[in-house]
Design a protein around this motif. Structure first.
Motif, PDB file in Angstrom:
ATOM      1  N   GLN A  41      40.354  43.411 -38.684  1.00  0.00           N
ATOM      2  CA  GLN A  41      39.544  43.420 -39.910  1.00  0.00           C
ATOM      3  C   GLN A  41      39.269  42.001 -40.405  1.00  0.00           C
ATOM      4  O   GLN A  41      38.175  41.692 -40.882  1.00  0.00           O
ATOM      5  CB  GLN A  41      40.180  44.284 -40.999  1.00  0.00           C
ATOM      6  N   ARG A  42      40.264  41.115 -40.280  1.00  0.00           N
ATOM      7  CA  ARG A  42      40.069  39.745 -40.770  1.00  0.00           C
ATOM      8  C   ARG A  42      38.953  39.041 -39.983  1.00  0.00           C
ATOM      9  O   ARG A  42      38.050  38.433 -40.569  1.00  0.00           O
ATOM     10  CB  ARG A  42      41.377  38.951 -40.647  1.00  0.00           C
ATOM     11  N   VAL A  43      39.018  39.176 -38.686  1.00  0.00           N
ATOM     12  CA  VAL A  43      38.010  38.515 -37.858  1.00  0.00           C
ATOM     13  C   VAL A  43      36.635  39.172 -38.068  1.00  0.00           C
ATOM     14  O   VAL A  43      35.602  38.505 -38.047  1.00  0.00           O
ATOM     15  CB  VAL A  43      38.460  38.466 -36.368  1.00  0.00           C
ATOM     16  N   ARG A  44      36.631  40.484 -38.353  1.00  0.00           N
ATOM     17  CA  ARG A  44      35.348  41.146 -38.607  1.00  0.00           C
ATOM     18  C   ARG A  44      34.720  40.668 -39.903  1.00  0.00           C
ATOM     19  O   ARG A  44      33.497  40.564 -40.014  1.00  0.00           O
ATOM     20  CB  ARG A  44      35.525  42.672 -38.649  1.00  0.00           C
ATOM     21  N   LEU A  49      29.274  40.444 -36.369  1.00  0.00           N
ATOM     22  CA  LEU A  49      29.715  41.614 -35.608  1.00  0.00           C
ATOM     23  C   LEU A  49      29.472  41.445 -34.111  1.00  0.00           C
ATOM     24  O   LEU A  49      30.287  41.858 -33.289  1.00  0.00           O
ATOM     25  CB  LEU A  49      28.989  42.865 -36.137  1.00  0.00           C
ATOM     26  N   SER A  50      28.342  40.801 -33.752  1.00  0.00           N
ATOM     27  CA  SER A  50      28.022  40.668 -32.326  1.00  0.00           C
ATOM     28  C   SER A  50      29.109  39.866 -31.600  1.00  0.00           C
ATOM     29  O   SER A  50      29.465  40.174 -30.461  1.00  0.00           O
ATOM     30  CB  SER A  50      26.661  39.979 -32.165  1.00  0.00           C
ATOM     31  N   ILE A  51      29.653  38.858 -32.274  1.00  0.00           N
ATOM     32  CA  ILE A  51      30.691  38.026 -31.648  1.00  0.00           C
ATOM     33  C   ILE A  51      31.977  38.838 -31.465  1.00  0.00           C
ATOM     34  O   ILE A  51      32.606  38.808 -30.406  1.00  0.00           O
ATOM     35  CB  ILE A  51      30.945  36.759 -32.503  1.00  0.00           C
ATOM     36  N   VAL A  52      32.334  39.615 -32.499  1.00  0.00           N
ATOM     37  CA  VAL A  52      33.564  40.412 -32.414  1.00  0.00           C
ATOM     38  C   VAL A  52      33.402  41.506 -31.354  1.00  0.00           C
ATOM     39  O   VAL A  52      34.314  41.770 -30.573  1.00  0.00           O
ATOM     40  CB  VAL A  52      33.927  41.018 -33.783  1.00  0.00           C
ATOM     41  N   THR A  53      32.214  42.113 -31.308  1.00  0.00           N
ATOM     42  CA  THR A  53      31.978  43.168 -30.311  1.00  0.00           C
ATOM     43  C   THR A  53      32.113  42.620 -28.895  1.00  0.00           C
ATOM     44  O   THR A  53      32.760  43.226 -28.044  1.00  0.00           O
ATOM     45  CB  THR A  53      30.573  43.782 -30.505  1.00  0.00           C
ATOM     46  N   ASP A  54      31.509  41.470 -28.663  1.00  0.00           N
ATOM     47  CA  ASP A  54      31.624  40.842 -27.338  1.00  0.00           C
ATOM     48  C   ASP A  54      33.082  40.577 -27.000  1.00  0.00           C
ATOM     49  O   ASP A  54      33.516  40.781 -25.862  1.00  0.00           O
ATOM     50  CB  ASP A  54      30.859  39.505 -27.306  1.00  0.00           C
ATOM     51  N   ALA A  55      33.837  40.089 -27.992  1.00  0.00           N
ATOM     52  CA  ALA A  55      35.237  39.740 -27.754  1.00  0.00           C
ATOM     53  C   ALA A  55      36.049  41.000 -27.446  1.00  0.00           C
ATOM     54  O   ALA A  55      36.896  41.004 -26.554  1.00  0.00           O
ATOM     55  CB  ALA A  55      35.802  39.019 -28.969  1.00  0.00           C
ATOM     56  N   VAL A  56      35.766  42.081 -28.170  1.00  0.00           N
ATOM     57  CA  VAL A  56      36.481  43.341 -27.938  1.00  0.00           C
ATOM     58  C   VAL A  56      36.146  43.878 -26.545  1.00  0.00           C
ATOM     59  O   VAL A  56      37.025  44.301 -25.792  1.00  0.00           O
ATOM     60  CB  VAL A  56      36.128  44.381 -29.031  1.00  0.00           C
ATOM     61  N   ARG A  57      34.875  43.821 -26.199  1.00  0.00           N
ATOM     62  CA  ARG A  57      34.454  44.326 -24.882  1.00  0.00           C
ATOM     63  C   ARG A  57      35.191  43.553 -23.786  1.00  0.00           C
ATOM     64  O   ARG A  57      35.714  44.132 -22.840  1.00  0.00           O
ATOM     65  CB  ARG A  57      32.936  44.167 -24.729  1.00  0.00           C
ATOM     66  N   LYS A  58      35.291  42.235 -23.983  1.00  0.00           N
ATOM     67  CA  LYS A  58      35.959  41.385 -22.999  1.00  0.00           C
ATOM     68  C   LYS A  58      37.451  41.759 -22.907  1.00  0.00           C
ATOM     69  O   LYS A  58      38.003  41.887 -21.809  1.00  0.00           O
ATOM     70  CB  LYS A  58      35.800  39.924 -23.444  1.00  0.00           C
TER      71      LYS A  58
END
Ligand SMILES: *Cc1c(COP(=O)(O)O)cnc(C)c1O
Length: 477
Positions: A41-44, A49-58
């Motif tokens: 949540q902090r990073v979100r 969002l696009s950066i966090v989504t990419d990071a989660v996918r990775k």
């Protein structure tokens, strides 16, 4: 946001896995579920969002890959969240970052060559606003950027005039293009060299339209070899310092004075590429003497060229010093505009040169401070490091070693030092070196015969605490 499902990859590969890997793969969380994880949540909130989504996918893909590769258990969603969070913060970092140079190579080309003095760094910060870069403060009108640094260079090296360009390679191209295009440059065969990174003297000549005339032999070139090569097409006699290698044994070369005399007696110019731009005498530190611009000028060179970020210890640039009528010809050449330096370079260069003018270079210019550091000083420092680490449960030894100059200067010359040595065995030491490079301020160390080696000579004083923190973080359990 679309496409938040991860690829399920090659099904046939999955089918060959054992049952537990299959179960683990099925248990992997979806991207959407991960994005809702409380640890993210902090990073979100902080990042798009696009950066966090990419990071989660990775992070999910990495978890999947490690299950497939090693049949590992399903990682916890907390550990995937931690990996994703780290990747997201990583994504907003610039790729060019400060590192800690613990290699003991002073002018480390891969690590940005010369570190700047405090005054040079301050000068860059101040130049970042408006400045009189091309403004004449007395006349109240347009000035020239090429007036900066000249006054100080005159005082420090005793030149009539100077021109600063992007780097020494650019200086060579400019000098040859402006003074020797369609004409001949006479050079000793032993100096038709490759400087590094595919930078070769014969190719530079060709690019500049100059014709290279090699004289003498690989090991021996005399003054009369130059004289015998002069034709009506000759424009220059040239010397290129053999910065990064040494010829030993049955050798001979013409002195700078002899080369200048041959050139001048035939109406040619003598230009001297000395490479590293040592303004102080390196032989005072028990190593070979590097050629100095002031000596070359005094011996009759019309132009001397050198780098700003080797032994000069300043910013990347190429400095051309010499006779004013010849420098004036360079300034008029169209390439000068293409090779021009920016305000930050000029600011840092002036600040660096002022250290020499004020006789404080050995204390203020990091390269010279490192060169002149005594072994007992290094020993005390490593002993301190070792005892700090020992309090943290990390066993390290203090061993004698050698630092090097680097930057294609003074090949084979070393300076006695003391190293922090952490013996872990070949594989573990390699892993530790990897972990040190992955720290928030990456540490670049050496690994030799199963020991991680760190040389205090090249560690900047302001980075010592970060170095110890990095060691603790990388080496504890
Ligand atoms: C290093 C070097 C160069 C190239 O200088 P840069 O500043 O890296 O472009 C050219 N000539 C000699 C002799 C050198 O040692």
């Amino acid at each position: 946001m679309n496409d938040i499902q991860i690829s399920t990859g090659n099904e046939s590969t999955g089918a060959t896995q054992n049952g537990s890997a299959q179960t683990a793969l099925r248990g992997l969380p979806s991207i959407e579920r991960m994005l809702a994880h409380p640890d993210l949540q902090r990073v979100r909130e902080a990042l798009p969002l696009s950066i966090v989504t990419d990071a989660v996918r990775k992070a999910v893909e990495e978890a999947r890959a490690s299950i497939l590769a090693g049949g590992e258990d399903l990682p916890s969603s907390e550990s995937i969240a931690a990996a994703a969070s780290a990747a997201a913060w990583q994504a907003i970092m610039p790729s060019l970052r400060p590192v800690i140079n613990a290699t003991g190579v002073i002018i480390h080309t891969n690590l940005g060559r010369a570190p700047l003095s405090t005054a040079a760094v301050d000068a860059i910060r101040e130049a970042a606003g408006y400045s009189n870069l091309e403004y004449d403060l007395v006349a109240g009108g347009r000035g020239s950027r090429y007036t900066h640094a000249i006054r100080i260079l005159r005082q420090v090296v005793g030149c009539e005039d100077a021109l600063v360009v992007n780097n020494n390679a650019a200086a060579l191209v400019l000098v040859l293009s402006a003074l020797c295009s369609g004409r001949e440059a006479i050079l000793s065969r032993s100096q038709s060299v490759e400087i590094g990174g595919g930078f070769r003297i014969p190719e530079i000549m060709k690019t500049s339209g100059a014709h290279l005339v090699e004289v003498g032999t690989t090991n021996r070139t005399y003054a009369h070899d130059y004289a015998n090569a002069v034709t009506e097409k000759s424009a220059l006699v040239m010397r290129v310092h053999s910065s990064n290698f040494r010829i030993v044994g049955f050798t001979a070369s013409a002195t700078v004075q002899e080369m200048a005399e041959v050139a001048h007696s035939h109406g040619l110019l003598f230009v001297d590429d000395i490479g590293s731009g040592a303004l102080l005498d390196t032989s005072r530190y028990g190593i070979q003497a590097e050629p100095r611009p002031q000596e070359s000028l005094a011996a009759g060179a019309d132009l001397v060229m050198f780098s700003g970020d080797k032994l000069l210890g300043g910013p990347q640039c190429g400095i051309i010093v010499g006779k004013s009528d010849i420098v004036a010809r360079l300034k008029k050449h169209p390439l000068t505009r293409a090779l021009r330096v920016d305000k930050f370079t000029l600011a840092a260069l002036e600040a660096t040169l002022l250290h020499y003018l004020k006789n404080e270079a050995e204390r203020e210019v990091p390269v010279w401070r490192m060169l002149s550091a005594q072994p007992d000083e290094m020993q005390r420092k490593v002993q301190q490091w070792a005892s700090t680490l020992s309090e943290a449960g990390i066993q390290a030894e203090v061993v004698p070693g050698q630092s090097t100059i680097g930057g294609g200067s003074l090949p084979g010359e070393t300076l006695p030092t003391y190293l922090l040595s952490i013996n872990q065995g070949e594989a573990e030491a390699g892993r530790s070196a990897d972990k040190l490079r992955a720290q928030s301020t990456p540490v670049i160390a050496r690994v030799d015969r199963g020991s991680l080696l760190l040389d205090p000579r090249t560690v900047l004083p302001a980075q010592e605490q970060a170095l110890l923190d990095a060691l603790k973080s990388a080496l504890q359990n």
